[in-house]
Structure formats: structure tokens, C-alpha cells
Scaffold this motif. Structure first.
Motif, PDB file in Angstrom:
ATOM      1  N   VAL A  60       1.124  -1.196  -0.161  1.00 58.08           N
ATOM      2  CA  VAL A  60       0.188   0.153  -0.241  1.00 58.08           C
ATOM      3  C   VAL A  60       0.827   1.190  -0.124  1.00 58.08           C
ATOM      4  CG1 VAL A  60      -1.900  -1.173   1.241  1.00 58.08           C
ATOM      5  CG2 VAL A  60      -0.057   0.214   2.376  1.00 58.08           C
ATOM      6  N   GLY A  61       0.557   2.359  -0.487  1.00 58.04           N
ATOM      7  CA  GLY A  61       0.941   3.692  -0.367  1.00 58.04           C
ATOM      8  C   GLY A  61       1.590   4.187  -1.689  1.00 58.04           C
ATOM      9  N   ASN A  62       2.005   5.474  -1.438  1.00 55.09           N
ATOM     10  CA  ASN A  62       2.541   6.376  -2.602  1.00 55.09           C
ATOM     11  C   ASN A  62       4.091   6.145  -2.602  1.00 55.09           C
ATOM     12  OD1 ASN A  62       2.917   8.217  -4.531  1.00 55.09           O
ATOM     13  ND2 ASN A  62       2.005   9.795  -3.462  1.00 55.09           N
ATOM     14  N   LYS A  63       4.497   5.474  -3.726  1.00 57.04           N
ATOM     15  CA  LYS A  63       6.104   5.268  -3.722  1.00 57.04           C
ATOM     16  C   LYS A  63       6.738   6.731  -4.221  1.00 57.04           C
ATOM     17  CE  LYS A  63       5.697   3.703  -8.716  1.00 57.04           C
ATOM     18  NZ  LYS A  63       5.939   2.559  -9.585  1.00 57.04           N
ATOM     19  N   ASN A  64       5.897   7.741  -4.516  1.00 60.88           N
ATOM     20  CA  ASN A  64       6.532   8.983  -5.178  1.00 60.88           C
ATOM     21  C   ASN A  64       6.775  10.038  -3.889  1.00 60.88           C
ATOM     22  OD1 ASN A  64       6.822   8.139  -7.822  1.00 60.88           O
ATOM     23  ND2 ASN A  64       4.532   8.438  -8.059  1.00 60.88           N
ATOM     24  N   ASP A  65       6.109   9.398  -2.753  1.00 60.99           N
ATOM     25  CA  ASP A  65       6.356  10.456  -1.629  1.00 60.99           C
ATOM     26  C   ASP A  65       7.908  10.543  -1.270  1.00 60.99           C
ATOM     27  OD1 ASP A  65       3.665  10.910  -1.195  1.00 60.99           O
ATOM     28  OD2 ASP A  65       3.272   9.552   0.498  1.00 60.99           O
ATOM     29  N   GLU A  66       8.193  11.616  -0.474  1.00 56.20           N
ATOM     30  CA  GLU A  66       9.585  11.865  -0.003  1.00 56.20           C
ATOM     31  C   GLU A  66       9.729  11.059   1.277  1.00 56.20           C
ATOM     32  OE1 GLU A  66      12.205  13.758  -1.268  1.00 56.20           O
ATOM     33  OE2 GLU A  66      11.094  13.849  -3.149  1.00 56.20           O
ATOM     34  N   VAL A  67      10.643  10.206   1.118  1.00 56.45           N
ATOM     35  CA  VAL A  67      10.944   9.395   2.621  1.00 56.45           C
ATOM     36  C   VAL A  67      11.371  10.117   3.946  1.00 56.45           C
ATOM     37  CG1 VAL A  67      13.400   9.009   1.953  1.00 56.45           C
ATOM     38  CG2 VAL A  67      12.026   7.402   3.426  1.00 56.45           C
ATOM     39  N   LYS A  68      10.538  10.018   4.645  1.00 57.33           N
ATOM     40  CA  LYS A  68      10.877  10.693   6.093  1.00 57.33           C
ATOM     41  C   LYS A  68      11.785   9.691   7.129  1.00 57.33           C
ATOM     42  CE  LYS A  68       6.559  13.217   5.838  1.00 57.33           C
ATOM     43  NZ  LYS A  68       5.067  13.383   6.394  1.00 57.33           N
ATOM     44  N   ASN A  69      11.300   8.813   7.689  1.00 50.85           N
ATOM     45  CA  ASN A  69      11.867   7.756   8.672  1.00 50.85           C
ATOM     46  C   ASN A  69      11.473   6.367   7.969  1.00 50.85           C
ATOM     47  OD1 ASN A  69      13.291   9.754  10.160  1.00 50.85           O
ATOM     48  ND2 ASN A  69      11.786   9.812  11.488  1.00 50.85           N
ATOM     49  N   ILE A  70      12.354   5.171   8.360  1.00 52.01           N
ATOM     50  CA  ILE A  70      11.895   3.996   7.794  1.00 52.01           C
ATOM     51  C   ILE A  70      11.986   2.794   9.132  1.00 52.01           C
ATOM     52  CG2 ILE A  70      12.607   2.090   6.241  1.00 52.01           C
ATOM     53  CD1 ILE A  70      14.382   4.296   4.893  1.00 52.01           C
ATOM     54  N   LEU A  71      10.903   2.196   8.844  1.00 55.12           N
ATOM     55  CA  LEU A  71      10.816   1.370   9.855  1.00 55.12           C
ATOM     56  C   LEU A  71      11.103  -0.238   9.337  1.00 55.12           C
ATOM     57  CD1 LEU A  71       9.955   0.077  12.760  1.00 55.12           C
ATOM     58  CD2 LEU A  71       7.582  -0.053  12.134  1.00 55.12           C
ATOM     59  N   CYS A  72      11.908  -0.976  10.068  1.00 57.28           N
ATOM     60  CA  CYS A  72      12.272  -2.381   9.258  1.00 57.28           C
ATOM     61  C   CYS A  72      11.572  -3.565  10.282  1.00 57.28           C
ATOM     62  CB  CYS A  72      13.611  -2.803   9.126  1.00 57.28           C
ATOM     63  SG  CYS A  72      14.589  -1.478   8.096  1.00 57.28           S
TER      64      CYS A  72
END
Length: 257
Positions: free
Chosen positions: A29-41
Motif C-alpha cells: 500500500v502507499g505512494n512510492k512517490n512520497d519523499e521518505v521521512k523515516n523508515i521502519l524495518c
């Protein structure tokens, strides 16, 4: 940096076309064109991991197991999967999963090294030199192997099926690897390490002279968060982007009671 740029980097190392036909890795899900903020693994998309992502300003989650799997016929708030998908969308979170594509392209070797062994080969080969599992000849005692697994993977318990055999060669497949036990035995494996082993498979394997350590599905793969983090730390991400990890131990890891 846009989310899609990170996904492109990840898929150069772990190509999505390596995944099994039944799998559903990739953007969930989601918008791959958004600017990344933080990432959770993380290993799993749970209510808790989603909340942790929201609390820490993450708009990209890299998980091992897809949330849309095996299929989702509709998305409704009163369904446990639908509720999580809606929450992710409402909070502008993009969820990306790399499941069997990662399994055959380095995740298994990463885990094998975590328990103190270097892979000498695959158990099952797939196209392009990729494949499942790791094998190695060992001099360690059973107690030492178990200690390595517990310390390396952060586990409190493992289940041991004892064939009363000498151990000189171990095989490891993360997740649910019992379908590959016969291939492992044909390669000289006398101790097979995996998760999700059923009773009858275990009994048949013992009859063939091979012992088993069942470390649970979750237990064998919980360090996907570390695997994904290690990859991302080697990439040139914007300085303001933080990487977080979330483990689902409290909810899914088998407990000693």
C-alpha cells in the motif's frame, strides 16, 4: 529522496522477480512517490509495528512478510487486515515487502552467519545461482550449536528432535523449511534447523537418521529487521532519515511457560 528510489536500490540487491509465483512481495500500500521521512524495518505488519512506525514518523515500512497475502478480497475496518491497511493509508505509510526474494538472495546466509557459521552452499538452487538454505560442516557439540542459535537469534527456547546421531553437518532454512529436509539429508546434513516442523515430518526425519532443531517460524526470521537495516545503512540516504527496527516478540514468539 523518494520512496521509490529506496525500493529500486533494494531490488537491485534483492530482485522482486526472484520471488515464488505464489508470493506477493513488493509495494503493498502507499505512494512510492512520497519523499521518505523515516523508515521502519520489521518482520510482520502488526498493529504494534504500525503504531511504532506512526510514533516515530516513519512513512516507509520494509517488512519480510506481505500484509496482502495470500489474498485480500476486500478492505474493511472490522477485518483485522483491513484495519491495518486502512491505518497505513490514513497515515501516509508505504508498506514494502520482500519475502522469498530476500530468502534466496542473502537473508538466509545473513542468519546463518548470525549463529556463527559460514555457508558452504545452498540446499535448493533456483535460477541464476540463487537458492534456499545454507549448509556447513561443524565440529561443535549440540550444546554449542544450540547456544549459538539462542545467542545469535535472540531466542529463549528451541525444540529438539533427537535421532541419537553424531552431528557433523548442519543445514539451515529460515521460516518453514520442512519441505526441503530430504534435499538437506541428501547433502549429508545430520542436523536440520528450521521452523514450523509438523509431527509426522519430524518422525519421518528421525527415522532417516537426521535430528531437527525447530526454532519456530518467527524465531528463525525475527532478525529480518536487522537484515533490512544493514542494507539501508550501506546506502546513501538523506542525513535526516532515521531507521527504526521493531520486533514482534511479545505477540508472536513462542514463550516458555
Amino acid at each position: 529522496m523518494q520512496i521509490r528510489e529506496i525500493i529500486v536500490k533494494f531490488e537491485k540487491k534483492h530482485p522482486l522477480d526472484l520471488q515464488e509465483k505464489w508470493d506477493n512481495g513488493g509495494i503493498q500500500v502507499g505512494n512510492k512517490n512520497d519523499e521518505v521521512k523515516n523508515i521502519l524495518c520489521t518482520l510482520e505488519i502488526t498493529e504494534e509495528s504500525l503504531d511504532y512506525a506512526i510514533q516515530n514518523g516513519c512513512n516507509l515500512i520494509v517488512s519480510h512478510h506481505p500484509i496482502i497475502f495470500p489474498n485480500v478480497n476486500n478492505i474493511q475496518f472490522d477485518d483485522f487486515k483491513g484495519k491495518k491497511i486502512i491505518k497505513a493509508i490514513k497515515n501516509d505509510i508505504c508498506i514494502y515487502a520482500s519475502h522469498t526474494a530476500s530468502d534466496v538472495s542473502g537473508f538466509n546466509e545473513f542468519l546463518f552467519e548470525k549463529i556463527g557459521y559460514k555457508s558452504e552452499g545452498k540446499i535448493i538452487l533456483t535460477e541464476g545461482g540463487y537458492g534456499y538454505g545454507s549448509i556447513a560442516s561443524v565440529d561443535d557439540s549440540l550444546d554449542k550449536i544450540v547456544l549459538n542459535i539462542k545467542e545469535g537469534l535472540g531466542l529463549d527456547k528451541v525444540n529438539f528432535y533427537n535421532a541419537n546421531n553424531e552431528i557433523s553437518r548442519i543445514g539451515f532454512i529460515s521460516g518453514s523449511g520442512m519441505d526441503f529436509i530430504n534435499e538437506a539429508i541428501s547433502l549429508g546434513v545430520d542436523l536440520f534447523i528450521t521452523g514450523d516442523v509438523t509431527h509426522h515430518v519430524a518422525m519421518d526425519t528421525l527415522e532417516k537418521g537426521c535430528s531437527i532443531l525447530d526454532i519456530s517460524h518467527e524465531g528463525s526470521e525475527r532478525l529480518f529487521a536487522d537484515f533490512a537495516e544493514a542494507f539501508l545503512l550501506n546506502e546513501k540516504l538523506p542525513e535526516n532519515v532515521q531507521i527504526f527496527k521493531y520486533y514482534n516478540d511479545e505477540k508472536y514468539l513462542p514463550k516458555i511457560i
